[in-house]
Design an enzyme around this catalytic site. Structure first.
Site, PDB file in Angstrom:
ATOM      1  CB  CYS A 108       1.959 -10.899  35.614  1.00  0.00           C
ATOM      2  SG  CYS A 108       3.369 -10.193  34.771  1.00  0.00           S
ATOM      3  CG  HIS A 232       3.006 -13.957  37.947  1.00  0.00           C
ATOM      4  ND1 HIS A 232       3.263 -14.393  36.669  1.00  0.00           N
ATOM      5  CD2 HIS A 232       3.715 -12.804  38.115  1.00  0.00           C
ATOM      6  CE1 HIS A 232       4.088 -13.538  36.083  1.00  0.00           C
ATOM      7  NE2 HIS A 232       4.379 -12.574  36.932  1.00  0.00           N
ATOM      8  CG  ASN A 262       7.509 -12.682  34.691  1.00  0.00           C
ATOM      9  OD1 ASN A 262       6.430 -13.040  34.191  1.00  0.00           O
ATOM     10  ND2 ASN A 262       7.629 -11.618  35.457  1.00  0.00           N
TER      11      ASN A 262
END
Ligand code: UT7
Length: 306
Positions: A108, A232, A262
């Site tokens: 990520c 993020h 996500n």
């Protein structure tokens, strides 16, 4: 000598999966997912190649560049469509690029890692680079596992960066990795993602705050100078905890996880796109891009929009 953002683009699958839809097959609820994560719905579908190529094409159009203008493609992805070749080469072919193309996997943190790679390439002879973050995470989710199924989703975002002798948009980077945390969030070949959510949460807040403070220091600015934080998009509570510790009010944070879940390497460019569409990207203002993920890896960057 510097680097300038010239164009952006995103791509998300059409298929929307709501929390209520997941509750039909999993022992979960819209209330639990919304309260614990902030996610309300996510997009599922496509492939890393198809989503990445569409986002890349849109970024090239936004920059008004043709495929021949690009001399390097860097794809941040945790979910390449094949082990070999690199998905970057498949995207390059689809876009009509014949330049160098490679994947970067920093989970990520990938998009910020890829920006750092692009900066290094632009400082050493490249002129225009297409940076893409694209993920097909749903392929590696066990849809009977409520721990992961409520979180992960698909999407892509891209940016075109250009060498510019006069202007510099990328002011500082602080990247890091701790492979001692490898088993906290992992996916074996042919397997599914699994995670120690609580421990990742704890460490995520710590590494975001630490790397963000160091990146601000390196850029010579303080939290008060930031127009935006583009983090993020893993969990709204992680964003709240990190901004609170950094002394940044939540109004300055860009949040899209309610709509997209996500999406790992794609989450920061998806958030950027949302900020731009809402008129939140302002010339001359500073922004903090900050990510963390499997590895563990972390990455903070200070940018200034020219
Ligand atoms: O992209 C980067 C990597 N990932 C992350 O950043 C994720 C970081 N971690 C998190 O976001 C959170 O830890 C989670 C969202 C994964 C979990 O939230 P939590 O508040 O830490 O919940 P928990 O794991 O402590 O679980 C609380 C309860 C447990 O039940 P008991 O033991 O209290 O009876 C879980 O079994 O919630 C239960 N639970 C669920 N209930 C309904 C766990 N997942 C679910 C679910 N639906 N999907």
């Amino acid at each position: 000598m510097g680097v300038r953002f010239r164009g952006w683009g995103i791509a998300v699958p059409d298929r929307i999966v709501t929390n209520d839809e997941l509750s039909l097959t999993l022992d979960t609820s819209d209330e639990w997912i919304t309260e614990r994560t902030g996610i309300r719905e996510r997009r599922i579908g496509g492939t890393t190649q198809s989503l990445g190529a569409l986002a890349g094409r849109r970024a090239l159009e936004d920059a008004k560049f043709s495929p021949d203008d690009i001399d390097f493609l860097v794809l941040a992805t945790t979910t390449p469509d094949r082990i070999a070749p690199a998905t970057a080469t498949l995207i390059a072919h689809e876009l009509g690029l014949s330049c160098a193309a490679m994947d970067v996997n920093a989970a990520c943190s990938g998009f910020v890692y890829a920006l750092r790679v692009a900066q290094g390439l632009l400082e050493t002879g490249s002129r225009r680079i297409l940076v893409i973050g694209a993920e097909h995470l749903s392929r590696w989710v066990d849809w009977s596992d409520r721990n992961m199924a409520v979180l992960l989703a698909d999407g892509a975002g891209a940016a075109v960066l250009e060498y510019d002798p006069q202007v510099n948009d990328l002011l500082s980077f602080v990247l890091g990795a701790d492979g001692g945390g490898a088993d906290l969030l992992t996916c074996e070949h042919g397997g599914f993602f699994s995670m120690d959510g609580r421990e990742i949460f704890r460490r995520a807040v710590r590494v975001v705050v630490d790397s963000a403070e160091k990146a601000m220091q390196a850029a010579g600015i303080s939290a008060d100078d930031l127009g935006l934080i583009i983090p993020h998009q893993a969990n709204i509570r992680i964003i709240q905890a990190a901004t609170q510790r950094l002394g940044i009010d939540m109004e300055r944070a860009v949040v899209v996880l309610d709509r997209y879940g996500n999406t790992s390497s794609a989450s920061i460019p998806l958030a950027f796109d949302d900020a731009r569409n809402n008129g939140r990207i302002k010339t001359g203002e500073y922004a903090l891009l900050t990510g963390f993920g499997a590895g563990m890896t972390w990455a903070s960057a200070i940018v200034r929009w020219s």
